[in-house]
Design a protein around this motif. Structure first.
Motif, PDB file in Angstrom:
ATOM      1  N   THR A   1       0.954  -1.170   0.104  1.00 24.57           N
ATOM      2  CA  THR A   1       0.021  -0.025  -0.367  1.00 24.57           C
ATOM      3  C   THR A   1       1.534   1.358   0.058  1.00 24.57           C
ATOM      4  O   THR A   1       0.459   1.834  -0.600  1.00 24.57           O
ATOM      5  N   ARG A   2       2.212   1.167   0.440  1.00 31.48           N
ATOM      6  CA  ARG A   2       2.926   2.019   0.409  1.00 31.48           C
ATOM      7  C   ARG A   2       3.312   3.044  -0.827  1.00 31.48           C
ATOM      8  O   ARG A   2       4.304   4.257  -1.357  1.00 31.48           O
TER       9      ARG A   2
ATOM     10  N   GLY B   1      -3.051   3.381  -2.315  1.00 28.56           N
ATOM     11  CA  GLY B   1      -2.790   3.357  -1.103  1.00 28.56           C
ATOM     12  C   GLY B   1      -4.108   2.058  -0.816  1.00 28.56           C
ATOM     13  O   GLY B   1      -3.908   1.191  -0.050  1.00 28.56           O
TER      14      GLY B   1
ATOM     15  N   SER C   1      -5.319   3.268   4.681  1.00 28.30           N
ATOM     16  CA  SER C   1      -3.633   3.944   4.659  1.00 28.30           C
ATOM     17  C   SER C   1      -3.568   5.426   4.724  1.00 28.30           C
ATOM     18  O   SER C   1      -2.323   5.109   5.270  1.00 28.30           O
TER      19      SER C   1
END
Length: 474
Positions: free
Chosen positions: A173-174, A179, A376
């Motif tokens: 997700t980074r 996200g 996120s």
């Protein structure tokens, strides 16, 4: 807070949702005194208040747990997309797991706050099958996506935890634009042959479901009109297969779309088009037949009076900016946040505002927010707030305020990112166009999560280049 009416705390968090819980756990580990004030009678944030039948999250619910192993090691969601009841169960689990009762106060409404410059502190789709008749008054069709809801296998989820799949998913997700655990593919729409494009669309929309068709598709879909037209055409054909009534087909999936596909938030559905197609469901286009009057026994248009027993209002909400603008938090320059936004929406990186030192807001205006996976976004913002506070403590800094230059630069970048997309072509709550009289402007950062988080942490470099800082005078 330094007020005679309430005990002092280092950090006050407003609202008992995901962002506050994330920050609470991080900041108290730093030894800071932290309190959460929640207007409602229980935790959950929006999921305490949202009791709308059928309402669910639009992120795969396991992603809500990815950010902390101690939360998911002994809790497993039951469905791919959970509703309010399941999410409230999860919040109860967090409260118990983290033992946060002493840090929380419910039925506590924050009316306003004033900064003390001497101390560098603040004061503070479910009814269609069961009703006899359902009449829908539609302004714009919602381009819904199949949810592909399913029950999660507890054994399978436990195996994923043991294999480290949750940690891997979080790390993914980074790296993505929104996200989520998936991203736009690195090719354009017309790089594929019509046959390959058809197979790709089918995989995203029918097989995978969720937001894959929106955020896991060709990288030019939200930027190029011809590419967008291809996405709409495939989506429309999928709807026409499910809706047999010709008149309803044109209302729900018109041949000429009212806006580019995906420039309004697509809802996730399970059987909505089959319900729309039922004989007991009528759709009235309020553009052609506006509501003339709400009478004691029904609604009147030029088509006549439709008698109703129950009227359900789905009029939208003052998204992203509404809640902050309503707070009477006083700027050190005078005025409120609403006053600061009188001529334009303006923030520093969607997390702070000049004139409001030592104050951060998460999942708000000019951050990725509605263009992102909420868990996120709040997690990455919480990581920045933690890093900023830790750096200030290490450097002996007691006052941290966003600079006007940083705010102006962010507003410029906001518009640049927005203007190269197709989003300006839609009258959407993404830009405030759903509120009569509200200024139309980009409310969410359209440059992606990676660039956003890089900007946040970069603002602390070169001696706090995006901030005015000060130390409390002895």
């Amino acid at each position: 807070m330094g007020d005679d009416d309430m005990p002092y705390v280092d950090v006050l968090l407003v609202g008992a949702g995901f962002a506050s819980f994330t920050l609470l756990n991080r900041l108290r580990k730093m030894g800071l005194g932290v309190k959460i004030f929640e207007k409602g009678a229980a935790s959950g944030g929006i999921w305490y208040w949202n009791c709308y039948p059928g309402a669910r999250v639009d992120s795969d619910t396991p992603i809500y747990q990815l950010f902390d192993k101690e939360l998911y090691e002994d809790f497993t969601f039951k469905e791919r997309y959970s509703g309010g009841k399941e999410l409230r169960r999860y919040f109860k689990h967090i409260e118990k797991k983290w033992n946060v009762e002493e840090h929380m106060e419910f039925n506590k409404h924050v009316d306003g706050a004033v900064f003390d410059e001497k101390k560098h502190q603040w004061v503070i789709q479910e009814i269609g099958p069961i009703v006899k008749n359902l009449t829908i008054y539609q302004r714009t069709p919602n381009f819904c996506l199949p949810m592909n809801q399913r029950q999660l296998d507890p054994k399978e989820e436990e195996q994923k935890k043991a294999n480290g799949d949750y940690e891997k998913a979080f790390n993914e997700t980074r790296k993505t634009f929104s996200g989520f655990t998936y991203d736009f593919v690195e090719k354009n729409t017309f790089d594929d042959s019509p046959e390959d494009r058809e197979k790709f669309y089918h995989k995203l929309l029918i097989e995978q479901g969720g937001f894959h068709y929106w955020l896991n598709t060709y990288k030019d879909m939200l930027f190029d009109q011809k590419a967008n037209d291809e996405a709409y055409k495939f989506w429309r054909n999928s709807v026409l297969k499910r809706v047999k009534n010709k008149e309803k087909q044109e209302l729900l999936a018109p041949e000429v779309p009212p806006h580019p596909w995906g420039t309004k938030r697509p809802s996730l559905e399970q059987r909505i088009y089959e319900v729309f197609d039922q004989d007991n469901v009528e759709i009235i286009d309020v553009n052609e037949n506006p509501i003339i009057a709400v009478e004691a026994n029904g609604l009147r248009t030029k088509k006549g009076l439709v008698e109703v027993d129950t009227l359900i209002l789905a009029t939208g909400f003052d998204s992203v900016t509404g809640s902050l603008a309503q707070l009477a938090i006083q700027s050190t320059n005078g005025g409120t946040i609403a006053d600061h936004w009188k001529d334009r929406l303006q923030t520093s990186m969607g997390i702070a505002i000049p004139g409001y030192p030592n104050m951060f807001f998460l999942y708000g205006p000019q951050a990725p927010t509605a263009f992102s996976n909420g868990p996120s976004c709040t997690q990455f913002q919480a990581e920045f707030v933690e890093a900023a506070i830790k750096k200030c403590i290490d450097d002996g800094i007691t006052r941290m305020e966003a600079t006007k230059e940083a705010e102006d630069d962010w507003c410029k970048r906001m518009n640049e990112k927005w203007d190269v997309t197709l989003f300006p072509k839609a009258k959407s709550w993404y830009s405030g166009a759903n509120i009569p009289g509200k200024r139309v402007e980009p409310l969410n950062w359209a440059g992606g999560m990676v660039e956003y988080t890089t900007s946040l942490h970069g603002s602390l470099e070169n001696n706090y280049q995006g901030w005015h800082t000060d130390k409390l005078k002895a």
